[in-house]
Write an enzyme that holds these catalytic residues in place. Structure first.
Site, PDB file in Angstrom:
ATOM      1  N   VAL A 232       0.839  -1.199   0.000  1.00 62.20           N
ATOM      2  CA  VAL A 232       0.000   0.000   0.000  1.00 62.20           C
ATOM      3  C   VAL A 232       0.873   1.247   0.000  1.00 62.20           C
ATOM      4  O   VAL A 232       1.890   1.310   0.693  1.00 62.20           O
ATOM      5  CB  VAL A 232      -0.946   0.000   1.218  1.00 62.20           C
ATOM      6  CG1 VAL A 232      -1.808   1.258   1.245  1.00 62.20           C
ATOM      7  CG2 VAL A 232      -1.836  -1.247   1.192  1.00 62.20           C
ATOM      8  N   GLY A 233       0.456   2.238  -0.791  1.00 66.73           N
ATOM      9  CA  GLY A 233       1.226   3.479  -0.880  1.00 66.73           C
ATOM     10  C   GLY A 233       2.606   3.221  -1.454  1.00 66.73           C
ATOM     11  O   GLY A 233       2.788   2.445  -2.391  1.00 66.73           O
TER      12      GLY A 233
ATOM     13  N   ASP B 230       5.271  -9.624   5.292  1.00 71.95           N
ATOM     14  CA  ASP B 230       5.491  -8.193   5.023  1.00 71.95           C
ATOM     15  C   ASP B 230       6.199  -8.023   3.690  1.00 71.95           C
ATOM     16  O   ASP B 230       7.188  -8.733   3.402  1.00 71.95           O
ATOM     17  CB  ASP B 230       6.336  -7.573   6.136  1.00 71.95           C
ATOM     18  CG  ASP B 230       5.473  -7.115   7.309  1.00 71.95           C
ATOM     19  OD1 ASP B 230       4.263  -7.401   7.312  1.00 71.95           O
ATOM     20  OD2 ASP B 230       6.026  -6.476   8.230  1.00 71.95           O
TER      21      ASP B 230
ATOM     22  N   TYR C 111      13.940  -9.853  19.965  1.00 63.31           N
ATOM     23  CA  TYR C 111      13.650 -10.255  21.345  1.00 63.31           C
ATOM     24  C   TYR C 111      13.928 -11.726  21.635  1.00 63.31           C
ATOM     25  O   TYR C 111      13.604 -12.211  22.717  1.00 63.31           O
ATOM     26  CB  TYR C 111      12.182  -9.929  21.683  1.00 63.31           C
ATOM     27  CG  TYR C 111      11.887  -8.453  21.549  1.00 63.31           C
ATOM     28  CD1 TYR C 111      12.219  -7.558  22.560  1.00 63.31           C
ATOM     29  CD2 TYR C 111      11.333  -7.946  20.380  1.00 63.31           C
ATOM     30  CE1 TYR C 111      11.988  -6.198  22.425  1.00 63.31           C
ATOM     31  CE2 TYR C 111      11.098  -6.583  20.226  1.00 63.31           C
ATOM     32  CZ  TYR C 111      11.430  -5.718  21.247  1.00 63.31           C
ATOM     33  OH  TYR C 111      11.208  -4.363  21.097  1.00 63.31           O
TER      34      TYR C 111
ATOM     35  N   GLU D 276       0.249  -6.600  15.750  1.00 64.28           N
ATOM     36  CA  GLU D 276       1.262  -7.449  16.370  1.00 64.28           C
ATOM     37  C   GLU D 276       0.956  -7.667  17.847  1.00 64.28           C
ATOM     38  O   GLU D 276       1.178  -8.771  18.378  1.00 64.28           O
ATOM     39  CB  GLU D 276       2.649  -6.831  16.196  1.00 64.28           C
ATOM     40  CG  GLU D 276       3.784  -7.724  16.673  1.00 64.28           C
ATOM     41  CD  GLU D 276       5.150  -7.166  16.304  1.00 64.28           C
ATOM     42  OE1 GLU D 276       5.683  -7.563  15.255  1.00 64.28           O
ATOM     43  OE2 GLU D 276       5.657  -6.310  17.067  1.00 64.28           O
TER      44      GLU D 276
END
Length: 377
Positions: free
Chosen positions: A146-147, A234, A259, A326
């Site tokens: 998008v964009g 993603d 993490y 998330e």
């Protein structure tokens, strides 16, 4: 980080072999899926870089989805004609698994609920592909371009064609507000691309928040009739090495690369009790990255639907979770344990130096100027 003592592995080995015989003896059973039902006395959390000895908490499982590292038996119909071949596969695969775990002292390869954590060296890609490919599976892959994020799409698709589920039927679903900017990429036989137009937004947080809703509705309208498994990835990422059937499972999550060496008190969970994504300080297993969600189409559909409902409930109370979808994903996976967990090899970050635990980087987020690509930064 702690490693599992050899005698614990021997106990697990015996359980695996006994359960393998049980599942295959079930033969023509109509039950092709099993769910975890846990009765945990205490939450369990640890980092994935080993320093000390893991103490597995006792778990009561009324039903048990049996997994041997990267191969979920729940994914295979144990028909009579397959029993002998499967027994041989279990023997060969378990022998490999035991040898690897005896050597594997730098990472944890099994979760407290006995789901595999997939690292380089813990699976045989050829063996697993030989199990899955005869099933003639189709894997759906969704990305949001998008964009200005449409600029990342070509690299994503071209590297996916080299490394992602090679030899399998793959259907890419590209969500974009700029369909005319979608690049033309040569796809291998059995791989297809669908462009689905979605509205743009002036806030990147809105784009992130709508992701679960769009995945849910697209599964309802299209994907559930076209695919067996789904990965939601993603677009601002690239594939660098093999990503294959070792990643398939009922519900699959990935450890966030930022993490995996941390304990849960340092995870960026949503900490406000008013949010439906809230996780208390003394709860949590891992911090999962929102850049990858995977599993059976129907299991991911349920995940997306629940996360969407909770997000909308928060919005009605003027709350936006700390990390949007998330945060809701991590709450959902705390309550609904994934049947397979992918190591940070499957979601690295290009700005991070490679660590000793990560032998192979398979998929990573590219370096970018957020002020340039996000509309409201």
């Amino acid at each position: 980080m702690r490693f599992i003592k050899p005698y614990v592995l021997l106990v697990i080995a015996g359980i695996f072999l006994l359960l393998g015989s049980f599942f295959c003896a079930a033969g023509n059973s109509n039950e092709t899926r099993h769910s975890h039902e846990f009765n945990e006395n205490q939450p369990f959390s640890f980092s994935l870089a080993q320093d000390n000895v893991v103490q597995l908490n006792e778990t009561s499982c009324n039903t048990f989805e049996f997994s041997i590292l990267c191969f979920d038996l729940a994914n295979l119909h144990c028909l009579t004609s397959e029993r002998q071949r499967l027994r041989h596969v279990l023997y060969v695969y378990f022998s490999f698994f035991s040898e690897r775990l005896n050597r594997c002292t730098d990472v944890v390869a099994v979760t407290p609920w006995l789901a595999p954590i997939v690292w380089e060296g813990t699976f045989d890609a050829v063996l697993i592909d030989n199990i899955y490919k005869p099933m003639n599976l189709t894997v759906a892959t969704t990305v949001f371009a998008v964009g200005k994020y449409v600029r990342f799409l070509q690299d994503f698709l071209e590297t996916a064609e080299k490394h992602f589920m090679v030899g399998f039927h793959v259907r890419y679903y590209v969500f974009t507000d700029r369909p005319h900017d979608v690049p033309s990429v040569n796809l291998s036989q059995g791989r297809h691309l669908s462009v689905i137009q979605v509205p743009g937004s002036n806030r990147w947080q809105e784009i992130s928040a709508r992701r679960m809703e769009i995945i849910q509705t697209t599964i309802e309208r299209q994907i559930r009739g076209e695919a067996d498994y789904i990965f939601c990835l993603d677009v601002d990422s690239k594939f660098h090495a093999h990503w294959g059937s070792e990643s398939l499972g009922r519900l699959v999550a990935v450890i966030h690369p930022g993490y995996y060496e941390q304990t849960r008190d340092r995870f960026p969970y949503e900490r406000r009790p008013a949010s439906t994504a809230y996780i208390p300080m003394d709860e949590g297993d891992y911090y999962y990255g929102g850049a990858m969600i995977g599993g059976f189409v129907e299991d991911v559909y349920t995940l997306a639907k629940v996360c969407r409902t909770r997000f909308e409930e928060d919005a009605g109370n003027s709350i936006e979770a700390a990390w949007q979808e998330e945060s809701h994903l991590n709450r959902y996976l705390l309550d609904n344990k994934p049947s397979k967990v992918l190591s940070p090899e499957y979601l690295w970050q290009d700005f991070k130096a490679k660590t000793k635990e990560v032998k192979v980087i398979r998929f990573s987020g590219v370096i970018k100027n957020y002020a340039d690509v996000r509309p409201n930064v």
